[in-house]
Design an enzyme around this catalytic site. Sequence first.
Site, PDB file in Angstrom:
ATOM      1  N   ASN A 143      34.472  48.773  41.765  1.00 15.16           N
ATOM      2  CA  ASN A 143      35.482  49.829  41.881  1.00 15.16           C
ATOM      3  C   ASN A 143      36.147  49.783  43.249  1.00 15.16           C
ATOM      4  O   ASN A 143      35.527  49.474  44.260  1.00 15.16           O
ATOM      5  CB  ASN A 143      34.908  51.221  41.577  1.00 15.16           C
ATOM      6  CG  ASN A 143      33.637  51.559  42.316  1.00 15.16           C
ATOM      7  OD1 ASN A 143      32.891  50.675  42.704  1.00 15.16           O
ATOM      8  ND2 ASN A 143      33.384  52.835  42.505  1.00 15.16           N
ATOM      9  N   GLU A 145      38.680  52.045  45.706  1.00 14.45           N
ATOM     10  CA  GLU A 145      39.333  53.329  45.980  1.00 14.45           C
ATOM     11  C   GLU A 145      40.340  53.146  47.104  1.00 14.45           C
ATOM     12  O   GLU A 145      40.058  52.463  48.084  1.00 14.45           O
ATOM     13  CB  GLU A 145      38.275  54.364  46.362  1.00 14.45           C
ATOM     14  CG  GLU A 145      37.307  54.622  45.216  1.00 14.45           C
ATOM     15  CD  GLU A 145      36.110  55.472  45.611  1.00 14.45           C
ATOM     16  OE1 GLU A 145      36.011  55.859  46.795  1.00 14.45           O
ATOM     17  OE2 GLU A 145      35.272  55.733  44.732  1.00 14.45           O
ATOM     18  N   CYS A 154      38.864  51.198  38.411  1.00 11.60           N
ATOM     19  CA  CYS A 154      37.450  51.127  38.060  1.00 11.60           C
ATOM     20  C   CYS A 154      36.989  49.669  38.049  1.00 11.60           C
ATOM     21  O   CYS A 154      37.797  48.748  37.830  1.00 11.60           O
ATOM     22  CB  CYS A 154      37.217  51.720  36.675  1.00 11.60           C
ATOM     23  SG  CYS A 154      37.501  53.495  36.579  1.00 11.60           S
ATOM     24  N   GLU A 156      35.363  48.020  35.837  1.00 12.55           N
ATOM     25  CA  GLU A 156      35.593  47.356  34.548  1.00 12.55           C
ATOM     26  C   GLU A 156      36.998  46.770  34.501  1.00 12.55           C
ATOM     27  O   GLU A 156      37.229  45.663  34.010  1.00 12.55           O
ATOM     28  CB  GLU A 156      35.453  48.367  33.403  1.00 12.55           C
ATOM     29  CG  GLU A 156      34.063  48.984  33.236  1.00 12.55           C
ATOM     30  CD  GLU A 156      33.852  50.260  34.052  1.00 12.55           C
ATOM     31  OE1 GLU A 156      34.420  50.365  35.162  1.00 12.55           O
ATOM     32  OE2 GLU A 156      33.109  51.139  33.591  1.00 12.55           O
ATOM     33  N   CYS A 187      34.376  55.061  31.890  1.00 11.71           N
ATOM     34  CA  CYS A 187      35.175  56.279  31.715  1.00 11.71           C
ATOM     35  C   CYS A 187      36.085  56.125  30.490  1.00 11.71           C
ATOM     36  O   CYS A 187      36.263  55.026  29.957  1.00 11.71           O
ATOM     37  CB  CYS A 187      36.002  56.561  32.968  1.00 11.71           C
ATOM     38  SG  CYS A 187      37.374  55.422  33.215  1.00 11.71           S
ATOM     39  N   CYS A 190      38.875  53.489  30.842  1.00 10.93           N
ATOM     40  CA  CYS A 190      38.380  52.107  30.693  1.00 10.93           C
ATOM     41  C   CYS A 190      38.089  51.798  29.228  1.00 10.93           C
ATOM     42  O   CYS A 190      38.342  50.697  28.747  1.00 10.93           O
ATOM     43  CB  CYS A 190      37.120  51.896  31.533  1.00 10.93           C
ATOM     44  SG  CYS A 190      37.491  51.705  33.292  1.00 10.93           S
TER      45      CYS A 190
HETATM   46  N1  THU Z   1      34.301  54.345  38.221  1.00 11.44           N
HETATM   47  C1  THU Z   1      34.249  53.077  37.726  1.00 11.44           C
HETATM   48  O1  THU Z   1      34.334  52.114  38.478  1.00 11.44           O
HETATM   49  N2  THU Z   1      34.107  52.906  36.386  1.00 11.44           N
HETATM   50  C2  THU Z   1      34.040  53.916  35.484  1.00 11.44           C
HETATM   51  O2  THU Z   1      34.034  53.663  34.297  1.00 11.44           O
HETATM   52  C3  THU Z   1      33.953  55.311  35.960  1.00 11.44           C
HETATM   53  C4  THU Z   1      34.238  55.544  37.393  1.00 11.44           C
HETATM   54  C5  THU Z   1      34.478  54.537  39.664  1.00 11.44           C
HETATM   55  C6  THU Z   1      35.840  55.047  40.056  1.00 11.44           C
HETATM   56  C7  THU Z   1      35.571  55.699  41.403  1.00 11.44           C
HETATM   57  O3  THU Z   1      35.643  54.710  42.392  1.00 11.44           O
HETATM   58  C8  THU Z   1      34.140  56.180  41.300  1.00 11.44           C
HETATM   59  O4  THU Z   1      33.564  55.500  40.187  1.00 11.44           O
HETATM   60  C9  THU Z   1      34.011  57.685  41.079  1.00 11.44           C
HETATM   61  O5  THU Z   1      34.815  58.101  40.039  1.00 11.44           O
END
Ligand code: THU
Length: 232
Positions: A143, A145, A154, A156, A187, A190
């Site tokens: 992930n 940010e 994300c 994925e 999520c 995704c």
């Molecule tokens: N996140 C993912 O990488 N994949 C998901 O399916 C859910 C959330 C990450 C996004 C963000 O950097 C952190 O988790 C908190 O939401």
Amino acid sequence: MIENSLKERVYSPYSDKSNEWCVVLGSSGMAYPGVRIENIAFPLTITSIHGALCSCLANGDRPAAYVTDSESLDLEEYWADKFNMEKLDGVPASATLYNPVLSGDINPEQELKKLTHQAVIPHSDFPVAALLKTDEGFVPGVNVEVESWTLGLCAERVALFRAVSHGLTGFSDLLVTAPKGDFSSPCGACRQVLMEWIPRGRIKLHHGDGSHSTHNTMDLLPYAFSSSKLTI
Ligand code: THU
């Protein structure tokens, strides 16, 4: 020339933006390719510059410049300004093309664990790592940010974006871990993207307590958004 192959990898079944590609150059000298990857739920589309930037950041690199011949990229000025990226006319001959396929005999579980340390998580401190199995091997994602939360990606989707931008095919399994989570789980956004790329795939989730569970993509998103009216 990488530029020519990128045009063929653009996935734009919902628009005529079939030329949208970009290469982000990292300060390490690595070149991160990106193509537009649309989604039937339009807001989930990953634009070429956005994905290429995230691919660069997810590799621990710093975006320094970019190359494109597309007339304009979504949020081009925003990204160029945010990362102080210069626009170049072509990919420098000295650049090394980033190859996302993990080489050698890898242990996917160990690799996932290692990958979590590459997550770019200044806001959440919540690492997520993903490995997408392709015909040529596993492609990693973590992930990412950025300052604007809505523009992060994300793990994925970073893995998927890299695989598509490299022209890989035969996506089957996706492995995911979120070690700080109780139950690792992709999520909703995704899941919608996975439905477009590996609807018959298996999603293997590695949970915080060391257990794992495997799910069919379709089971993760019953009644996924879809409409034959949207394809052009
Ligand atoms: N996140 C993912 O990488 N994949 C998901 O399916 C859910 C959330 C990450 C996004 C963000 O950097 C952190 O988790 C908190 O939401």
